[in-house]
Design an enzyme around this catalytic site. Structure first.
Site, PDB file in Angstrom:
ATOM      1  N   GLU A  59       0.859  -1.287   0.162  1.00  0.00           N
ATOM      2  CA  GLU A  59      -0.034  -0.082   0.091  1.00  0.00           C
ATOM      3  C   GLU A  59       0.721   1.078   0.127  1.00  0.00           C
ATOM      4  O   GLU A  59       2.178   1.071   0.113  1.00  0.00           O
ATOM      5  CB  GLU A  59      -0.989   0.223   1.255  1.00  0.00           C
ATOM      6  CG  GLU A  59      -1.883  -1.236   1.042  1.00  0.00           C
ATOM      7  CD  GLU A  59      -3.028  -1.401   2.021  1.00  0.00           C
ATOM      8  OE1 GLU A  59      -2.943  -0.645   3.232  1.00  0.00           O
ATOM      9  OE2 GLU A  59      -3.854  -2.087   1.903  1.00  0.00           O
ATOM     10  N   GLU A  70      -1.874 -10.024  -5.932  1.00  0.00           N
ATOM     11  CA  GLU A  70      -2.007 -10.790  -7.149  1.00  0.00           C
ATOM     12  C   GLU A  70      -1.055 -10.222  -8.541  1.00  0.00           C
ATOM     13  O   GLU A  70      -0.468 -10.767  -9.298  1.00  0.00           O
ATOM     14  CB  GLU A  70      -3.462 -11.040  -7.842  1.00  0.00           C
ATOM     15  CG  GLU A  70      -4.382 -11.789  -6.909  1.00  0.00           C
ATOM     16  CD  GLU A  70      -4.991 -10.955  -5.882  1.00  0.00           C
ATOM     17  OE1 GLU A  70      -4.593  -9.969  -5.269  1.00  0.00           O
ATOM     18  OE2 GLU A  70      -6.401 -11.134  -5.721  1.00  0.00           O
ATOM     19  N   CYS A 107     -10.128  -8.814  -6.919  1.00  0.00           N
ATOM     20  CA  CYS A 107     -10.684  -7.611  -7.353  1.00  0.00           C
ATOM     21  C   CYS A 107     -10.728  -7.451  -9.026  1.00  0.00           C
ATOM     22  O   CYS A 107      -9.973  -8.263  -9.557  1.00  0.00           O
ATOM     23  CB  CYS A 107     -10.026  -6.445  -6.724  1.00  0.00           C
ATOM     24  SG  CYS A 107      -8.466  -5.969  -7.812  1.00  0.00           S
TER      25      CYS A 107
END
Ligand code: THU
Length: 155
Positions: A59, A70, A107
């Site tokens: 992050e 991923e 996601c």
């Protein structure tokens, strides 16, 4: 219990190769840099040449600059081993604050990158993902996760 084209299975029913990959994904989640979301994700890739690549989410204070586990793994594989096909990807979530019995699926942006990987190698790979409560979901190829995906011709 089958859900459409997904299978939800207990860990003992995974093939040894996939169970090993999931263990690596869980270990990789421990290296996440996730001080903002406190949601640690690990990914492990098994390539056709036997290489295993692991990665975690990273992050950033400027939120969009971070990247999911991923994609860190898939982009690393593409740059380190271009042209080597992906056989399987395992994704694991580590978090105390999330509901244990939920499915946490990759996601949308990661699904798109998986779709590119599949198109590029012209063969599907196995996708295994689990939530913090170790509920394991499994599918073969990206299509069940991303039907009708965006593609461009490379010719
Ligand atoms: N995250 C992943 O690493 N993979 C996903 O498929 C979904 C979300 C990360 C991004 C962010 O660091 C945190 O989980 C919360 O969204």
């Amino acid at each position: 219990m089958p859900i459409d084209r997904f299978l939800q299975i207990p860990e003992e029913q995974l093939q040894p190769e996939e169970a090993g990959l999931l263990t690596k994904a869980r270990e990789a989640a421990l290296s996440a840099y996730a001080p903002y979301s406190k949601f640690s994700v690990g990914a492990a890739l098994l390539l056709e040449n036997g290489e295993v690549i692991t990665a975690s989410n990273q992050e950033n204070a400027a939120f969009p600059s971070g990247l999911c586990a991923e994609r860190v793994a898939l982009f690393y594989a593409g740059s380190r081993f271009p042209g080597v096909a992906l056989k399987s990807i395992a994704v694991a979530v580590l978090s105390d604050k999330k509901e244990k019995d939920r499915v946490y699926a990759p996601c949308g942006a990661c699904r798109q990158v998986m779709a590119e990987t599949e198109n590029r190698q012209n063969q599907p790979f196995k996708i295994i993902f689990e939530g913090p409560g170790n509920l394991i979901t499994y599918c073969n190829g990206i299509e069940p996760l991303l039907p009708f995906s965006f593609k461009l011709s490379t010719e």
